[in-house]
Design a protein around this motif. Structure first.
Motif, short mmCIF file in Angstrom:
data_model
loop_
_atom_site.label_atom_id
_atom_site.label_comp_id
_atom_site.label_asym_id
_atom_site.label_seq_id
_atom_site.Cartn_x
_atom_site.Cartn_y
_atom_site.Cartn_z
N GLY A 75 -59.41 -5.44 67.28
CA GLY A 75 -60.56 -5.85 66.48
C GLY A 75 -61.37 -6.95 67.15
O GLY A 75 -62.60 -6.90 67.17
N ILE A 76 -60.67 -7.92 67.71
CA ILE A 76 -61.37 -9.00 68.42
C ILE A 76 -62.09 -8.43 69.65
O ILE A 76 -63.22 -8.82 69.96
N GLY A 77 -61.42 -7.50 70.34
CA GLY A 77 -62.04 -6.86 71.51
C GLY A 77 -63.30 -6.08 71.13
O GLY A 77 -64.30 -6.13 71.85
N LEU A 78 -63.26 -5.37 70.01
CA LEU A 78 -64.44 -4.64 69.55
C LEU A 78 -65.56 -5.61 69.15
O LEU A 78 -66.73 -5.38 69.47
N SER A 133 -63.83 -4.40 76.08
CA SER A 133 -63.81 -3.00 75.66
C SER A 133 -62.51 -2.32 76.07
O SER A 133 -61.90 -1.58 75.29
N TRP A 134 -62.08 -2.56 77.31
CA TRP A 134 -60.83 -1.97 77.78
C TRP A 134 -59.64 -2.51 76.98
O TRP A 134 -58.70 -1.77 76.69
N ASN A 135 -59.69 -3.79 76.64
CA ASN A 135 -58.62 -4.36 75.81
C ASN A 135 -58.57 -3.66 74.46
O ASN A 135 -57.49 -3.34 73.97
N ALA A 136 -59.72 -3.42 73.86
CA ALA A 136 -59.77 -2.75 72.56
C ALA A 136 -59.17 -1.35 72.65
O ALA A 136 -58.36 -0.95 71.81
N ILE A 137 -59.55 -0.60 73.68
CA ILE A 137 -59.04 0.76 73.86
C ILE A 137 -57.52 0.74 74.07
O ILE A 137 -56.77 1.47 73.39
N ALA A 138 -57.06 -0.09 74.99
CA ALA A 138 -55.63 -0.16 75.29
C ALA A 138 -54.85 -0.62 74.06
O ALA A 138 -53.76 -0.11 73.78
N SER A 139 -55.40 -1.57 73.32
CA SER A 139 -54.71 -2.10 72.15
C SER A 139 -54.61 -1.08 71.03
O SER A 139 -53.60 -1.04 70.31
N LEU A 140 -55.62 -0.24 70.87
CA LEU A 140 -55.53 0.83 69.87
C LEU A 140 -54.45 1.84 70.25
O LEU A 140 -53.72 2.33 69.38
N ILE A 141 -54.33 2.11 71.54
CA ILE A 141 -53.26 3.00 71.99
C ILE A 141 -51.90 2.35 71.75
O ILE A 141 -50.96 3.00 71.24
N LEU A 142 -51.78 1.07 72.07
CA LEU A 142 -50.52 0.36 71.82
C LEU A 142 -50.20 0.32 70.33
O LEU A 142 -49.04 0.43 69.93
N MET A 143 -51.22 0.17 69.50
CA MET A 143 -51.00 0.18 68.05
C MET A 143 -50.36 1.50 67.62
O MET A 143 -49.45 1.52 66.79
#
Length: 152
Positions: A75-78, A133-143
């Motif tokens: 969320g913070i990344g987005l 942006s990459w953090n948001a994508i990777a973090s959603l996958i990790l979620m």
């Protein structure tokens, strides 16, 4: 080793890898983080600790906290991505703003007191996407891995 434990290791390890990458960009690549970049690190640190707690205690329910931590950093990344792209304004302490109706003295004080690292400027990008942006994508996958670990 059961599937849930492996998923927990992968999810927590993913957050650790993202943290190490961020520190690498900062200390090796000489890219100082902005305020929002730093905010994105804290949930990853929490996820690493949560992963350790799950592995030590065997309490699978804690995986939901890992999912929450991953969702928080995503969320913070987005949010940070939106600030970088000018979709909305970021924190006044790390984004540029117009002088508006400020006096010359107030404007001067704002410029002099401004932090060196701006949240609304992209310091590094890959394929048109910033680190946020990459953090948001990777973090959603990790979620998704955290949720799967909690439900296995």
């Amino acid at each position: 080793m059961n599937t849930s434990k492996l998923l927990t290791i992968f999810a927590a390890g993913g957050s650790l890898a993202l943290l190490l990458g961020a520190f690498g960009f900062q200390h090796i690549g000489d890219l100082a983080p902005c305020k929002l970049c730093l905010w994105q690190r804290w949930p990853h640190a929490a996820a690493v600790l949560i992963g350790g707690a799950v592995l030590i205690t065997g309490q699978k329910v804690l995986n939901w906290l890992g999912a929450l931590a991953a969702a928080a950093t995503a969320g913070i990344g987005l949010y940070h991505t939106g600030v970088e792209r000018g979709w909305w304004e970021g924190p006044s302490t790390c984004t540029s703003s117009s002088a508006g109706n400020m006096s010359a003295d107030d404007f001067f004080n704002q410029v002099i007191g401004a932090p060196l690292i701006r949240c609304d400027e992209v310091a590094w990008s890959l394929m048109g996407l910033s680190m946020a942006s990459w953090n948001a994508i990777a973090s959603l996958i990790l979620m998704a891995f955290w949720v799967r670990a909690a439900t296995r």
